[in-house]
Design a protein around this motif. Structure first.
Motif, short mmCIF file in Angstrom:
data_model
loop_
_atom_site.label_atom_id
_atom_site.label_comp_id
_atom_site.label_asym_id
_atom_site.label_seq_id
_atom_site.Cartn_x
_atom_site.Cartn_y
_atom_site.Cartn_z
N THR A 56 0.82 -1.19 0.12
CA THR A 56 0.06 0.08 -0.04
C THR A 56 0.72 1.26 -0.10
O THR A 56 2.07 1.20 0.38
N ARG A 57 0.10 2.38 -0.51
CA ARG A 57 0.91 3.60 -0.34
C ARG A 57 1.35 3.99 0.92
O ARG A 57 2.35 4.74 1.40
N ARG A 61 4.98 5.01 2.64
CA ARG A 61 5.39 6.04 3.45
C ARG A 61 6.25 5.76 4.62
O ARG A 61 6.96 6.52 5.04
N TYR A 81 1.06 5.28 -9.92
CA TYR A 81 0.34 4.82 -8.74
C TYR A 81 0.84 5.30 -7.24
O TYR A 81 0.21 5.81 -6.33
N TYR A 82 2.24 5.19 -7.25
CA TYR A 82 2.74 5.92 -6.06
C TYR A 82 3.42 7.16 -6.11
O TYR A 82 3.23 8.21 -5.11
N HIS A 85 1.12 10.21 -5.00
CA HIS A 85 1.29 10.53 -3.54
C HIS A 85 2.63 11.13 -3.11
O HIS A 85 2.50 11.87 -2.15
N ALA A 86 3.63 10.40 -3.64
CA ALA A 86 4.90 10.85 -2.98
C ALA A 86 5.31 12.33 -3.11
O ALA A 86 5.96 12.93 -2.50
#
Length: 218
Positions: A56-57, A61, A81-82, A85-86
């Motif tokens: 999962t993200r 994190r 996908y990541y 968010h990153a």
């Protein structure tokens, strides 16, 4: 009353062979994928956009521990996908560099970033075996379900170590049923040979994030 049980007889004939044939094809693909590592083609972009319950993200994190203002690198961003968010994790003031062999993947990610008004993602087309960045350029780097697609994983890990600053972090994510999955024991041995220090794992054998760091200079 009839003496029949009411159960249908088991399927016979050519149709009964279909599941076995599909299983053999899948096994053959997995074997070829392991023998000939290659990046996931853009035509399979929907597959790399699916949710990943073991990777999962949120877990990424936690493993990566990003901070606002940092400079991050993602190798093999796929469709973002990541990455989307990153990029927020290091804002304000931070940047996320994304590197991929396929321009189509980079274009897809940058379009998605623009749609969400993210201006701190910097794309570059290149090979993980020869990263186009100077030494000590990044605070942290990560790659998820990507290392096994690289023909020379040892060289890629040495390159990642090179572009990370002393004390910099590297997170590698791997999961099943990816035919390219790198087992944790193999990853740890290769990372150690590249000069990276193992710090721990999040997850299970079905899917894990392994965290490494570059030793501080004395």
């Amino acid at each position: 009353m009839s003496g029949r049980s009411g159960k249908r007889p088991a399927a016979r004939g050519p149709l009964a062979l279909i599941p076995a044939a599909l299983a053999l094809l899948a096994a053959g693909y997995a074997l070829r994928a392991r023998r000939r590592p290659a990046a996931c083609p853009y035509r399979y972009r929907l597959a790399v956009s699916l949710p990943r319950p073991f990777l999962t993200r949120g877990r990424l994190r936690r493993a990566l521990s990003p901070s606002p203002g940092e400079r991050l690198l993602e190798v093999g961003p796929g469709t973002g996908y990541y990455a989307l968010h990153a990029a927020r994790w290091v804002a304000p003031g931070g940047t996320l560099h994304v590197l991929d062999l396929q321009q189509q993947m980079l274009d897809h990610t940058t379009r998605a970033a623009a749609a969400e008004n993210l201006g701190n993602i910097i794309p570059a087309r290149g090979d993980a075996q020869s990263l186009p960045y100077p030494e000590g350029h990044f605070d942290a780097a990560y790659l998820v379900a990507t290392l096994g697609e690289i023909p020379d994983q040892d060289r890629a890990l040495r390159e990642l170590r090179r572009v990370l600053r002393p004390g910099g972090r590297l997170v590698v994510g791997e999961l099943l049923p990816d035919p390219h999955m790198v087992p944790l024991a193999t990853l740890r041995a290769r990372a150690a040979a590249a000069g990276l220090r193992y710090e721990g794992r999040l997850g299970t054998r079905l899917g894990y994030y392994a965290r490494f760091s570059v030793p501080e200079e004395i």
